[in-house]
Design an enzyme around this catalytic site. Structure first.
Site, PDB file in Angstrom:
ATOM      1  CB  CYS A  84     -29.291 -51.938   6.081  1.00 16.50           C
ATOM      2  SG  CYS A  84     -31.238 -52.065   5.514  1.00 16.50           S
ATOM      3  CG  HIS A 103     -29.596 -47.667   7.967  1.00 11.17           C
ATOM      4  ND1 HIS A 103     -28.837 -47.523   6.901  1.00 11.17           N
ATOM      5  CD2 HIS A 103     -30.720 -48.379   7.840  1.00 11.17           C
ATOM      6  CE1 HIS A 103     -29.417 -48.392   5.922  1.00 11.17           C
ATOM      7  NE2 HIS A 103     -30.728 -48.831   6.533  1.00 11.17           N
ATOM      8  CD  GLU A 161     -25.701 -45.966   7.733  1.00 10.88           C
ATOM      9  OE1 GLU A 161     -26.437 -46.254   6.758  1.00 10.88           O
ATOM     10  OE2 GLU A 161     -25.479 -46.655   9.099  1.00 10.88           O
TER      11      GLU A 161
END
Length: 276
Positions: free
Chosen positions: A123, A237, A239
């Protein structure tokens, strides 16, 4: 939403050699690199720890002061968020803190000159790597930059991406997979004026049009990597989607998975570095 898991993926931690109760050091060091306004460092730190990395927290002031040189770091991760509140544009202030500080610039240059390193920008971190020209250094001043979403607004959504055949150290084993993932950005559009084959696209949005393609990226690009596959810039994202319960929706028959296939990307980084 579209999902397609490879038959080889079991979703079990033990099959990926993951130990959430690990107490000993592994000897593989990953650095969380952040600036003021970064907000995705904790999820990323845990994903890296779970994959088997020793994680250190590196703030930009550590780089600009010379306290941190990254000499003991094998994996540098630039996290998501809104550095400098995006006042200068997404990641432009962060990039300036590196470009116009001799110590920080030298540290980053030295890290990327080494053949035994990996990096990941998510990002805001993706925007940073593109702004610094670190994904396609051979392009020089013609290096692509991130542009505003075609919707002219901030986009936050859970949507599907697909992993094509690619050379990314982290994502190539996931080729053929379709997965859900979170996006949250205002300047997430990859503007890629050349032929698609020139950009080493490692992940694509499943749909061409908005809102499935939330920003209007050329070639539906969600992630791109360097020619050697070591450096990955990704807007969504991963994660924030390593556990099934983090997904807005996850296929019912797989909800007993310990982890999602996104965790395999971090494991791939671990295994590549073990060989160096």
């Amino acid at each position: 939403l579209q999902f397609n898991f490879l038959p080889s993926f079991t979703g079990k931690m033990q099959d990926l050699d993951l130990n959430p109760d690990r107490k000993e050091r592994s000897g593989l060091t990953a650095a969380i690199i952040r600036d003021k306004g970064t907000n995705g460092e904790r999820e990323m730190a845990y994903a890296l720890f779970l994959a088997g990395f020793d994680v250190k927290d590196v703030h930009m002031t550590d780089l600009t002061s010379g306290r941190e040189t990254l000499e003991d770091v094998q994996f540098a991760v630039f996290c998501g968020g809104f550095s400098n509140s995006d006042v200068f544009g997404s990641a432009k202030g962060w990039a300036g803190g590196i470009l116009y500080n001799g110590k920080a610039r030298k540290t980053i240059e030295n890290f990327y000159a080494r053949p035994d390193t990996l990096s990941l920008g998510i990002c805001n971190g993706c925007q940073l790597l593109m702004e610094l020209g670190l994904i396609y250094p051979e392009a020089g001043k013609a290096h692509p930059k991130m542009q505003h979403n075609r919707s002219h607004k901030f986009e936050s959504a859970f949507l599907s991406v697909e992993i094509p055949q690619n050379s990314s150290v982290m994502l190539k084993s996931l080729a053929g997979t379709k997965l859900g993932i979170w996006v949250a950005h205002g300047e997430g559009r990859f503007e890629l004026p050349g032929q698609e084959s020139a950009y080493n696209i490692a992940a694509k949005y499943v749909y061409d049009e908005y809102p499935g393609n939330p920003n209007g990226s050329d070639y539906k690009a969600a992630a791109v990597c360097s020619a050697d596959g070591r450096h990955l810039a990704m807007m969504p994202h991963l994660e924030r989607t390593i556990f099934p319960w983090q997904n807005a929706w996850y296929p019912y028959e797989f909800r007993k998975h310990d982890v999602t296939p996104w965790m395999e990307a971090f494991v791939n980084a671990r295994e590549w570095l073990k060989k160096k």
